[in-house]
Design a protein around this motif. Sequence first.
Motif, short mmCIF file in Angstrom:
data_model
loop_
_atom_site.label_atom_id
_atom_site.label_comp_id
_atom_site.label_asym_id
_atom_site.label_seq_id
_atom_site.Cartn_x
_atom_site.Cartn_y
_atom_site.Cartn_z
N LEU A 61 -9.57 -8.81 2.92
CA LEU A 61 -10.08 -7.61 2.52
C LEU A 61 -9.06 -6.23 3.49
CD1 LEU A 61 -13.38 -7.02 2.67
CD2 LEU A 61 -11.91 -6.06 0.49
N THR A 62 -8.59 -7.13 4.88
CA THR A 62 -8.29 -6.38 5.78
C THR A 62 -6.14 -6.97 5.46
OG1 THR A 62 -9.46 -7.36 8.17
CG2 THR A 62 -7.03 -6.66 8.45
N ALA A 63 -5.72 -7.38 4.98
CA ALA A 63 -4.65 -8.35 4.42
C ALA A 63 -4.38 -6.81 3.39
CB ALA A 63 -4.59 -9.56 3.39
N ARG A 64 -5.65 -6.42 2.72
CA ARG A 64 -5.26 -5.83 1.14
C ARG A 64 -5.31 -4.54 1.45
NH1 ARG A 64 -10.50 -3.93 -1.62
NH2 ARG A 64 -10.18 -2.72 -0.18
N ASP A 65 -6.02 -4.11 2.36
CA ASP A 65 -6.26 -2.84 3.14
C ASP A 65 -4.54 -2.49 3.69
OD1 ASP A 65 -8.75 -1.84 2.55
OD2 ASP A 65 -9.74 -2.47 3.45
N GLN A 66 -4.14 -3.26 4.50
CA GLN A 66 -2.80 -3.65 5.38
C GLN A 66 -1.67 -3.03 4.00
OE1 GLN A 66 -2.24 -6.61 7.11
NE2 GLN A 66 -3.41 -5.96 9.12
N ARG A 67 -1.79 -4.25 3.01
CA ARG A 67 -1.13 -3.46 1.85
C ARG A 67 -1.62 -2.12 1.14
NH1 ARG A 67 3.81 -4.00 0.12
NH2 ARG A 67 3.91 -4.68 -2.31
N ILE A 68 -1.85 -2.67 0.85
CA ILE A 68 -2.76 -0.62 0.02
C ILE A 68 -1.61 0.25 1.53
CG2 ILE A 68 -4.49 1.19 -0.43
CD1 ILE A 68 -5.64 -0.94 -1.11
N GLU A 69 -2.08 0.52 2.46
CA GLU A 69 -1.05 0.90 3.55
C GLU A 69 0.25 1.27 3.24
OE1 GLU A 69 -1.47 1.61 8.64
OE2 GLU A 69 -3.26 1.00 7.72
N GLN A 70 0.28 0.05 3.34
CA GLN A 70 2.58 -0.01 3.32
C GLN A 70 2.75 0.47 2.04
OE1 GLN A 70 2.66 -3.66 3.43
NE2 GLN A 70 2.85 -4.34 5.55
N LEU A 71 2.09 0.56 0.63
CA LEU A 71 2.40 1.18 -0.36
C LEU A 71 2.88 2.91 -0.59
CD1 LEU A 71 0.69 -1.51 -3.01
CD2 LEU A 71 3.29 -1.10 -2.05
N LEU A 72 0.91 2.72 0.21
CA LEU A 72 0.99 4.19 0.82
C LEU A 72 1.89 5.00 1.53
CD1 LEU A 72 -2.92 4.95 0.83
CD2 LEU A 72 -1.70 5.32 -0.79
N GLU A 73 2.48 4.54 2.92
CA GLU A 73 4.25 4.48 3.11
C GLU A 73 5.07 4.84 2.32
OE1 GLU A 73 3.65 2.65 7.30
OE2 GLU A 73 1.67 3.07 7.65
N GLN A 74 5.04 3.28 1.72
CA GLN A 74 6.25 3.71 1.11
C GLN A 74 6.51 4.62 0.01
OE1 GLN A 74 9.03 1.40 1.29
NE2 GLN A 74 9.86 3.06 0.02
N ARG A 75 5.46 5.37 -0.84
CA ARG A 75 5.31 6.20 -1.53
C ARG A 75 5.67 7.66 -1.44
NH1 ARG A 75 -0.31 8.14 -4.66
NH2 ARG A 75 0.31 9.52 -6.82
N ILE A 76 5.15 7.50 -0.01
CA ILE A 76 5.55 8.96 0.74
C ILE A 76 6.40 8.80 0.77
CG2 ILE A 76 5.18 10.27 3.15
CD1 ILE A 76 2.43 9.48 2.48
N ALA A 77 7.48 8.00 1.63
CA ALA A 77 8.61 8.02 1.92
C ALA A 77 9.97 8.12 0.54
CB ALA A 77 9.17 6.25 2.48
N ASP A 78 9.29 7.92 -0.55
CA ASP A 78 9.91 7.90 -1.99
C ASP A 78 10.05 9.14 -2.39
OD1 ASP A 78 11.01 5.39 -1.92
OD2 ASP A 78 8.85 4.25 -3.27
#
Length: 89
Positions: free
Chosen positions: A53-70
């Motif tokens: 769950l921790t790894a999944r939450d970190q991946r979701i956070e990375q994807l959200l940051e990438q979405r903002i950057a995009d």
Amino acid sequence: MDATTIGSVIALVGVLSGSVVAYLGKRGENATTRWNAELDQVQEERDKLREQLTARDQRIEQLLEQRIADREENARLRIQLINLGGDPP
């Protein structure tokens, strides 16, 4: 019945009752051991799931940051397109 026979019968009853108590005690000990092993296994599985769950939450956070950057990059490119005289879609 003489005293020796009575003593032997009492000794036999004592040995049999002791055997029964030992048998039941060992069964209880085995049940406790199995229960502890199952509990340990459940706790290990819980810990692994928490890690996942921790790894999944970190991946979701990375994807959200990438979405903002995009989105920021898209907005920058639209502004640049407008500045160059184009019509953004």
